[in-house]
Design an enzyme around this catalytic site. Structure first.
Site, mmCIF file in Angstrom:
data_model
loop_
_atom_site.group_PDB
_atom_site.id
_atom_site.type_symbol
_atom_site.label_atom_id
_atom_site.label_comp_id
_atom_site.label_asym_id
_atom_site.label_seq_id
_atom_site.Cartn_x
_atom_site.Cartn_y
_atom_site.Cartn_z
ATOM 1 C CE LYS A 70 -4.195 -1.734 2.361
ATOM 2 N NZ LYS A 70 -5.180 -1.358 3.494
ATOM 3 C CG ASP A 106 -8.146 0.953 3.227
ATOM 4 O OD1 ASP A 106 -9.039 0.055 3.167
ATOM 5 O OD2 ASP A 106 -7.115 1.304 3.747
#
Ligand code: ATR
Length: 286
Positions: A70, A106
């Site tokens: 990520k 997220d």
């Protein structure tokens, strides 16, 4: 049915075999009637760069990026949405006119779960964040973007919490920021004042891993959010509920980040509640 024209999406991770995203995303494509297929790709760290470089030549429409890529994916992209930049992590990439654009969904998944699972909103709230890693940064952006008044970050490695708080205080000066060590005596001092406690700790799926938390000091109206997701209720969520607090784990956040990725790729909202139902089903099967 997959045809020659079917848009291809996927997830890059290491490991990737246990990811629930293929089940969530393929169900969303099926149920929405939007054409698309979502495939898991096991990408080792040393292969991330060529794998990302292959997206455009291979005609892949978009990907999710998960552990451990990520952060490493950011410099490989053409554009990064500012909130993803602040978090320092991208979990969703869309190919737009041959350019790779990175997002982080997220933080939006976290916000939607706060609303749906805890019935709360960050605006004006005093928050205690446990942990100062990647998941914490996504939560902190969400909390600050939506007007949390005070945020205390508690971390085992205090220097990490301090440097994170320093960065975020510049980005979000309207929130009051502080950091403390993740120690029971320090937590005891902060716990009575907070409206919301969030744990972004990566350890804590088993009760012998969790820190002693002074639940008895927490106001009865406070909520607890554990970003961990597991087939069974996490030990901290159990403790918070035993204390009478409203508490949830990371299932809603996982579903929410998937819904946002689907919306970015297709321009259409994911079928309401579908990804949650898929995750609930995985819980009962496991
Ligand atoms: P993620 O991307 O899931 O947030 P991470 O960036 O590795 O993962 O962050 C993990 C967080 O959990 C960190 O805050 C870490 O504390 P340190 O910064 O001190 O490493 C915290 N953490 C992990 N294991 C822990 C443990 N056994 N006790 C306390 N904190 C722990």
């Amino acid at each position: 049915m997959v045809q020659g024209t079917t848009p291809v999406f996927g997830i890059f991770g290491h490991p990737v075999a246990h990811s629930l995203s293929p089940a969530m995303q393929n169900a969303a494509f099926r149920e929405s009637g939007i054409e698309g297929i979502y495939v898991p790709f096991h990408v080792l760290p040393e292969n991330l760069e060529p794998a990302v470089a292959a997206l455009v030549p291979m005609g892949i429409s978009g990907i999710n990026v998960t552990v451990p890529h990520k952060e490493a994916v950011l410099p490989l992209l053409d554009d990064v949405e500012p909130r993803a930049g602040a978090i320092g992590a991208v979990n969703t990439v869309v190919v737009r006119e041959g350019r790779l654009v990175g997002y982080n969904t997220d933080w939006l998944g976290f916000l939607s779960s706060l609303d749906l699972d805890l019935g709360t909103h960050p605006e004006g709230k005093k928050v205690l964040m446990l942990g100062a890693g990647g998941a914490s940064r996504a939560g902190l952006v969400a909390l600050a973007e939506r007007g949390a008044s005070e945020i205390t970050v508690a971390n085992r490695t205090l220097a990490k919490a301090e440097s994170l708080v320093k960065d975020f205080a510049v980005l979000y000066p309207d929130t009051r920021w502080s950091s403390i060590p993740l120690e029971e005596a320090m937590l005891r001092g902060v716990a009575p004042q907070v409206d919301l406690i969030v744990s972004s700790l990566s350890a804590g799926l088993h009760s012998d891993q969790i820190l002693p938390f002074p639940w008895e000091e927490v106001s009865a109206s406070a909520c607890f959010f554990d970003m961990l997701y597991s087939p069974t209720v996490t030990p901290m969520v159990q403790q918070a509920r035993n204390q009478g607090l409203v508490a949830c784990d990371g299932m809603g956040m996982l579903a929410g980040q998937g819904e946002e990725a689907f919306r970015i790729w297709t321009g259409t909202p994911a079928p309401v509640g579908l990804m949650r139902r898929i995750l609930e089903r995985c819980r009962t099967v496991d």
